[in-house]
Design a protein around this motif. Structure first.
Motif, PDB file in Angstrom:
ATOM      1  N   HIS A  93       0.823  -1.207   0.000  1.00  0.00           N
ATOM      2  CA  HIS A  93       0.000   0.000   0.000  1.00  0.00           C
ATOM      3  C   HIS A  93       0.860   1.262   0.000  1.00  0.00           C
ATOM      4  O   HIS A  93       0.553   2.228  -0.702  1.00  0.00           O
ATOM      5  N   GLU A 146     -14.198   4.597   9.867  1.00  0.00           N
ATOM      6  CA  GLU A 146     -13.049   3.734  10.163  1.00  0.00           C
ATOM      7  C   GLU A 146     -12.966   3.439  11.650  1.00  0.00           C
ATOM      8  O   GLU A 146     -12.660   2.309  12.053  1.00  0.00           O
ATOM      9  N   TYR A 148      -3.229  -1.913  11.051  1.00  0.00           N
ATOM     10  CA  TYR A 148      -4.084  -1.523   9.935  1.00  0.00           C
ATOM     11  C   TYR A 148      -4.007  -0.006   9.725  1.00  0.00           C
ATOM     12  O   TYR A 148      -3.832   0.477   8.602  1.00  0.00           O
ATOM     13  N   SER A 152      -0.789   1.034   8.183  1.00  0.00           N
ATOM     14  CA  SER A 152      -0.697   0.722   6.749  1.00  0.00           C
ATOM     15  C   SER A 152      -1.418   1.763   5.901  1.00  0.00           C
ATOM     16  O   SER A 152      -1.083   1.953   4.734  1.00  0.00           O
ATOM     17  N   ARG A 153      -2.411   2.445   6.498  1.00  0.00           N
ATOM     18  CA  ARG A 153      -3.149   3.502   5.795  1.00  0.00           C
ATOM     19  C   ARG A 153      -2.621   4.893   6.134  1.00  0.00           C
ATOM     20  O   ARG A 153      -3.147   5.886   5.660  1.00  0.00           O
TER      21      ARG A 153
END
Length: 203
Positions: A83, A103, A146, A149-150
């Motif tokens: 990503h 989210e 998570y 990673s974003r």
């Protein structure tokens, strides 16, 4: 065999034997988080190596949820690597941003379900004596990875919360070098929060 060597004693830390896997976990983990703070893409392959080392450490200490978490980390690190690379040429072009309400709802719901499920499984299928902290830190770490990673700014708060539980948990299990590693992680997380806050893209 390599596995026997990794599980053998490298040093004695705070009166407890410390394996080569734990020493290598300390080194790769510290470097990995430092690279995350700097938004460097090399943190992801190093994170995979760290997960492999720590899985051996946690299995030996009967921290089964943490050991299983390392397998998930390998997958999440591969995803994060892809990503971040897809976000641009190199390490830093994927923008840092705030977590959206949707989210947050999804992550909190997943975290509660993971914690409850792991607590039940650890209590009924293993000899664990630390079901709740083992399960809760696993859930927090998955949420934080998570978010990382974003490039979600608030992922650092999740890591800070997890580290504050991990430190006494690992001390209780006699994993003093790993507990010390998480003290270092805590400091790096604070630095990462401050660094990413300056880089955040306004909504």
């Amino acid at each position: 065999m390599l596995l026997d060597w990794l599980n053998s004693t490298a040093v004695t830390a705070f009166g407890a034997p410390t394996s080569w896997a734990e020493v290598l976990g300390f080194a790769t983990g510290a470097l990995c988080v430092w690279l995350v703070v700097r938004q460097h893409i090399a943190n992801w392959p190093l994170g995979i190596a760290n997960a492999v080392m720590l899985s051996l450490v946690f299995l030996d200490a009967a921290l089964y949820a943490d050991a299983g978490l390392q397998v998930v980390y390998v997958v999440l690190n591969a995803y994060g690597w892809w990503h971040w690379a897809r976000g641009g040429n190199g390490a830093t072009l994927l923008p840092v941003r705030h977590t959206t309400r949707a989210e947050w709802i999804g992550q909190v719901a997943a975290g509660v379900l993971i914690t409850a499920g792991l607590c039940w499984w650890l209590a009924t299928h293993t000899d664990s004596t630390t079901e709740l902290p083992d399960a809760a830190t696993t859930a927090l770490s998955l949420m934080a990875t998570y978010g990382q990673s974003r490039k979600l700014l608030e992922s650092w708060w999740l890591w800070i919360t997890a580290d504050l539980i991990y430190i006494p948990l690992y001390g209780y299990k006699g994993l003093w070098l790993t507990a010390l590693l998480y003290v270092l992680f805590l400091g790096l997380c604070v630095a990462g929060l401050r660094s990413w806050r300056r880089a955040v893209v306004p909504a």
